[in-house]
Structures are given as structure tokens and as C-alpha cells.
Design an enzyme around this catalytic site. Structure first.
Site, PDB file in Angstrom:
ATOM      1  N   LYS A  55      56.191  10.433  -6.252  1.00 38.05           N
ATOM      2  CA  LYS A  55      57.189  10.515  -5.183  1.00 38.05           C
ATOM      3  C   LYS A  55      58.245  11.560  -5.522  1.00 38.05           C
ATOM      4  O   LYS A  55      58.746  12.255  -4.630  1.00 38.05           O
ATOM      5  CB  LYS A  55      57.834   9.155  -4.949  1.00 38.05           C
ATOM      6  CG  LYS A  55      58.645   9.090  -3.668  1.00 38.05           C
ATOM      7  CD  LYS A  55      59.300   7.731  -3.479  1.00 38.05           C
ATOM      8  CE  LYS A  55      58.307   6.645  -3.162  1.00 38.05           C
ATOM      9  NZ  LYS A  55      58.981   5.349  -2.875  1.00 38.05           N
TER      10      LYS A  55
ATOM     11  N   ARG B 229      45.649   2.310  -9.507  1.00 36.54           N
ATOM     12  CA  ARG B 229      46.276   3.065  -8.432  1.00 36.54           C
ATOM     13  C   ARG B 229      45.283   4.101  -7.901  1.00 36.54           C
ATOM     14  O   ARG B 229      44.244   4.370  -8.498  1.00 36.54           O
ATOM     15  CB  ARG B 229      47.525   3.779  -8.933  1.00 36.54           C
ATOM     16  CG  ARG B 229      47.262   4.756 -10.070  1.00 36.54           C
ATOM     17  CD  ARG B 229      48.489   5.527 -10.474  1.00 36.54           C
ATOM     18  NE  ARG B 229      48.829   6.534  -9.478  1.00 36.54           N
ATOM     19  CZ  ARG B 229      49.903   7.332  -9.578  1.00 36.54           C
ATOM     20  NH1 ARG B 229      50.749   7.192 -10.588  1.00 36.54           N
ATOM     21  NH2 ARG B 229      50.144   8.248  -8.675  1.00 36.54           N
TER      22      ARG B 229
ATOM     23  N   GLU C  53      60.040   0.964  -2.310  1.00 35.89           N
ATOM     24  CA  GLU C  53      61.425   1.396  -2.481  1.00 35.89           C
ATOM     25  C   GLU C  53      61.765   2.339  -1.326  1.00 35.89           C
ATOM     26  O   GLU C  53      61.004   3.270  -1.058  1.00 35.89           O
ATOM     27  CB  GLU C  53      61.589   2.132  -3.807  1.00 35.89           C
ATOM     28  CG  GLU C  53      61.272   1.313  -5.033  1.00 35.89           C
ATOM     29  CD  GLU C  53      61.324   2.165  -6.293  1.00 35.89           C
ATOM     30  OE1 GLU C  53      62.439   2.598  -6.667  1.00 35.89           O
ATOM     31  OE2 GLU C  53      60.261   2.406  -6.889  1.00 35.89           O
TER      32      GLU C  53
END
Length: 558
Positions: free
Chosen positions: A273, A263, A35
Site C-alpha cells: 500500500k 496472501r 485500514e
């Protein structure tokens, strides 16, 4: 180019089985879908290396696709930074640079199709009521009063939503699946919402934007991705991924397989983020490329190499199980890489003057130091010895502790690459601080000469001629957080910020270092690995960042 480990793991096993059965006719098509609402961080590097690495290993292609469906938080700055970081890591997507916005027309078409098939409806409830009716992990959701809205009415409202007739939040489009599903993601998820926001690529063409769960699977299918690799938090979203594509089976060219892996969880870091954005926005760091940040831009400016990060991704491996990776593994990967490539240089970071009383006042003498002790083919450099030198203050102790083998009163050490010296006395200022250390030297003990080994000493210290040493700005970076798990539940990660994570000093270096180019890396003997800052270094005026300290002792590190 190193990509990911050649060792097997469960995703490779899936691909091998697909190739054996001919499921994708031998194709391996992956994608990395960031993104553009922030900079990439070290966690993204694991995914980048995995996706591009698998495609490379199996002769396929990895796409770089921007999930630009939320223009409120997106910016071209982030797009540019992501492209730069992926390229810096050493990967290339060829002709396959894509954006979710490339597919907005198709996504809208498919949304209308779902409405006509009775698989989606326009809901006019406020967002908070939609959330309240979704239920909980133990209680089923409740149908919206608009769930059975006639197809024609939903289609008309959806078209008017696109035409801009309604304010943000007035309506949403929801998939009609199962409000009693044990998987909350299947309880009629929102797939379109109204946002009157200018988009960096499509301008003002759209005022409705698709949600990630709808966009991602359709984009994968349109690009004919074979293996859609996601982190474990998307495991519960996989049924929705499959549901959407099942409904569009006659519309899209294929149905990719979503596969989840663990992850990266790295100690002394935050991977959220949102928290990284918060650090930047509140001035707690000096921007996204602050060398203390775990952003790829920050790691690059700190002095990390693409090879060290790819080595790190290889070393930590791929699994289904969540685990924590210690920061020392990342640091060791950088040491391992730079130990092979970084030229050795001398820097004195906390200088104190050393005077060799019996050395001629105006004499200058050439000493030779290897550019790399394990690579003699890289040659040697010249160091000028003079009567007055700078040494690091830590290399002298007036009352030496047990095991201290460096300089002390009446103790003898070797000036590295030069002579044995013996401390005779010190001079202090009015505050009791040592300002000058006086020594005598033995002219018969110069390194590399016949008499050099006439006496054995345990201590070696580095030095620079006070006449020739050059002052430079040196930034001593450490870990941004002093807590190994700063964003653990019920913790304030800001309270874990390390107040000593950045120290700016003036140190002295060899004159040759004035010609350092941005991003040129060196081992400052006994201090660690340093890089000429890629932003602030100017011709003849370098600024050095400490990338990582030396792990081993002096004897082992050089």
C-alpha cells in the site's frame, strides 16, 4: 452469487471440525478489517471473498470493520472508497459495519486493567532506544529501565497521557511479557502511543491511540468473531493476539481463533500500500482509480467485473504456502466472464481508407452482424456498407509475410458480414505512407446469400462505413509494469514502470456505440474487450477503455 470455491481447503477443514465438536455452537463469524489509509487492491479482494464467502457458505455473518487507529494517515475518502468497493464486489455486511474507534473506551479500560494487573507499564524511553533494546532475531532484548515502574506511577502517567499533558513520543504504554522471547513481537510490545491528531470519527476526544496488535484481537473478541482470518505475515503476531485475550479472559466475551493463509502475490504488480500511495502521490498514475492500478477502483474503471474478480479468487484457491499468481490468470478470468456477456461491436483503431471502385457512389447497403455469435437470441444489428470504408491499417500489407491472409495487392479477402474484395492498387502520400487502398468487389458474394460461398478465402477483415463511422476517444491500457516482479528485493519498482501502459487514440466505432452507458462493456471484434469509462463517458460522447486484449486468434475469438 459466486463467492469462493466449493473445493475444500485447510480453513474449511478447521471450520468443519469446529462445527463437529460444537466449539462455537455452529457459529461462523468472520470479519474483513481494512485500514482506511488507502484504497483496496486486488490482494484485498482475495481476503474479502474468503471472509464473506465462508460466512455465506456456513450461514454466518461477516463484519466490515475499519481499523481506524492511525488518524495521521486515514481519511473519510478511504472509508467511502472501501465501502463502495466491497459492495461492488457483491458483498453485504448487514448491520455489522464497525470501527475500531467504536471500542476506544473499552480498549482504554482494558489497558488500565493490564496496568493494575502488572501486565503493562508506561515506558518513557525515546522510540529509537526502545527499538535498540528489543534485540535481534538471535539476541534477546534488554529490559527497559522503566519496566519495573510501580503500578500506581504507570497508571497515573497513562491517565495523564490521555489527558493530553505530554507531547507525542514522550511516553508509550507497553505490555509486560518477555524481553527474552524468541518471538520479537512478545518483547514488551507498545500497545498505546501519544498522537495529538484529530480523528475523523472521534474528533479531539483522544490524543492516545491503541496499536493494531492490541486493537485487533480485542475488537474481534467484542464482536464475538469465531475465525479471525489473516495473511501469513501475522503468523508471528498470533502469540501476542492470544496473550492479550488470555489476560482479558474475564473481560471479553470470547477468544477468537486467528488463522493465517497465504496472501496474494500477483506478477506485474506491487501489493505494498505504501508503494501504491507513492504512485498516486507522485503523479505516476492518474489517481487511485487509474485503470492501470491494481486497486479495485482501478480494476473497475478498467472494465473488470465483480464476477471476474470473484472467479479469480475462486480459481487461485486458499493455502498456507506463499506462491506467485501470474497476471494472465486474472486476465483470463475477465475474458471468460466477458466472452459470455459482452455484445460484439466493430471499432477501427488505426484507420486507413478503403475505396471499392466498382461500388455505386451513393449506394448504401444493409449488412447484418450478430450481437453475440454464441447467443443468437440476442439478435443482429445493422451495418451500413458504402463505397468508402475504414479498415485497420494492420489488415493490409503491401509485401505480405508468410502466413498473412488479410488484404494485400491482388489478394482477395472477405469484408466481414459483406462481400469479397480484391486489392487493385494503393495511393501513398509524399512520405510514402499508404493513404487509400483501392479494391473491387464481387456482388455475388455477399454474406448470407446463395452465392456467398462460391469462392473460399482465408482472410476476414472488419470495416466501417466512412460515411457513418463515429470518432471516439479510446484509451489503450496495458500492464503498469514491464517487469514481472517489480517490487522484488533490491529493485526500484519505479524503474519498472511501463512507458506504454497508456495510449490515448481517436478511433472509429459503429454509430450505436454513441449511446453506450458508463460501465457498459463490449467486445470490439479482433481488438479485445472495452468498457465505456465510468467517469468520463457523457451522453452521446463515450470514452472507451481497453479492459483486456483477446487471447485467441480471430477465428477462435468470435
Amino acid at each position: 452469487m459466486n463467492t469462493i470455491s466449493t473445493a475444500t481447503h485447510f480453513i474449511k477443514n478447521i471450520i468443519e471440525e469446529d462445527n463437529r465438536t460444537g466449539k462455537w455452537s455452529g457459529r461462523v463469524e468472520t470479519r474483513f478489517p481494512p485500514e482506511p489509509n488507502g484504497y483496496l487492491h486486488i490482494g484485498h479482494a482475495k481476503s474479502i471473498c474468503l471472509n464473506f464467502g465462508l460466512a455465506h457458505e456456513y450461514g454466518g455473518t461477516c463484519h466490515l470493520r475499519f481499523d481506524d487507529t492511525n488518524p495521521e494517515k486515514e481519511a473519510q475518502e478511504y472509508v467511502d472508497a472501501i465501502i463502495e468497493s466491497v459492495r461492488w464486489l457483491g458483498f453485504d455486511w448487514g448491520q455489522h459495519l464497525h470501527y475500531a474507534s467504536d471500542y476506544f473506551d473499552k480498549l482504554y479500560e482494558y489497558a488500565e486493567y493490564l496496568i493494575t494487573q502488572g501486565k503493562a507499564y508506561v515506558d518513557s524511553l525515546p522510540a529509537e532506544e526502545i527499538r535498540a533494546l528489543r534485540g535481534t532475531l538471535t539476541e534477546a532484548g534488554t529490559n527497559s529501565p522503566y519496566r519495573d515502574r510501580p503500578v500506581a506511577e504507570s497508571l497515573d502517567l497513562f491517565r495523564r497521557m490521555r489527558a493530553g499533558e505530554f507531547a507525542d513520543g514522550a511516553h508509550v504504554l507497553r505490555a509486560k511479557i518477555d524481553m527474552a522471547s524468541p518471538n520479537i513481537n512478545l518483547r514488551d510490545p507498545v500497545i498505546y502511543r501519544i498522537r495529538h491528531v484529530h480523528h475523523q470519527r472521534t474528533g479531539d476526544k483522544w490524543c492516545i491511540y491503541p496499536m493494531y496488535d492490541f486493537t485487533h484481537c480485542v475488537s474481534d473478541a467484542l464482536e464475538q468473531i469465531t475465525h479471525s482470518l489473516c495473511t501469513l505475515e501475522f503468523e508471528d503476531h498470533r502469540p501476542l493476539y492470544d496473550w492479550v485475550l488470555d489476560q482479558l479472559a474475564d473481560k471479553v466475551p470470547c477468544h477468537p481463533q486467528q488463522i493465517e493463509f497465504a496472501r496474494l502475490n500477483l506478477t506485474y504488480s506491487v501489493m505494498s500500500k505504501r508503494k501504491l500511495i507513492d504512485l498516486v502521490a507522485n503523479g505516476l498514475v492518474d489517481g487511485w482509480d487509474d485503470p492501470r492500478m491494481n486497486s479495485l477502483a482501478g480494476l473497475r474503471r478498467r472494465g473488470y467485473t465483480p464476477e471476474s474478480i470473484r472467479l479469480f479468487a475462486e480459481r487461485i484457491g486458499i493455502s498456507k504456502a506463499d506462491s506467485w499468481i501470474d497476471m494472465t490468470i486474472l486476465e483470463d478470468c475477465l475474458r471468460e466472464d466477458l466472452n459470455q456477456r459482452a455484445l460484439r461491436r466493430i471499432a477501427v483503431l488505426d484507420p486507413v481508407l478503403l475505396v471499392i471502385d466498382n461500388y455505386p457512389d451513393d449506394q448504401e447497403e444493409i449488412c447484418h452482424a450478430p450481437n453475440h455469435p454464441q447467443q443468437p437470441e440476442l439478435g443482429k444489428r445493422e451495418l451500413k456498407l458504402t463505397k468508402s470504408l475504414y479498415i485497420d491499417r494492420a489488415d493490409f500489407m503491401e509485401t505480405p509475410s508468410k502466413g498473412f491472409f488479410r488484404l494485400a495487392p491482388d489478394a482477395e479477402v472477405r469484408l466481414r458480414y459483406a462481400y469479397l474484395v480484391k486489392c487493385t492498387h494503393v495511393v501513398k502520400n509524399s512520405q510514402g505512407e499508404i493513404t487509400t487502398i483501392h479494391c473491387s468487389y464481387d456482388p455475388a458474394t455477399k454474406s448470407g446469400t446463395a452465392g456467398a460461398d462460391s469462392r473460399k478465402v482465408k482472410g476476414n477483415i472488419h470495416w466501417l462505413s466512412a460515411r457513418h463511422a463515429q470518432p471516439v476517444e479510446i484509451r489503450l491500457y496495458d500492464r503498469l509494469f514491464n517487469d514481472s516482479h517489480p517490487d522484488a528485493e533490491n529493485k526500484d519498482y519505479k524503474a519498472a514502470l511501463n512507458p506504454d501502459s497508456k495510449q490515448v487514440i481517436t478511433g472509429y466505432v459503429e454509430p450505436a456505440l454513441l449511446d453506450s452507458l458508463p460501465e457498459q462493456r463490449f467486445q470490439f471484434e479482433r481488438h479485445g474487450y472495452f468498457v465505456a469509462d465510468r467517469i468520463d463517458t457523457r451522453a452521446g460522447k463515450p470514452v472507451f477503455n481497453r479492459a483486456v486484449s483477446l487471447r485467441n486468434t480471430w477465428a477462435k475469438s468470435v
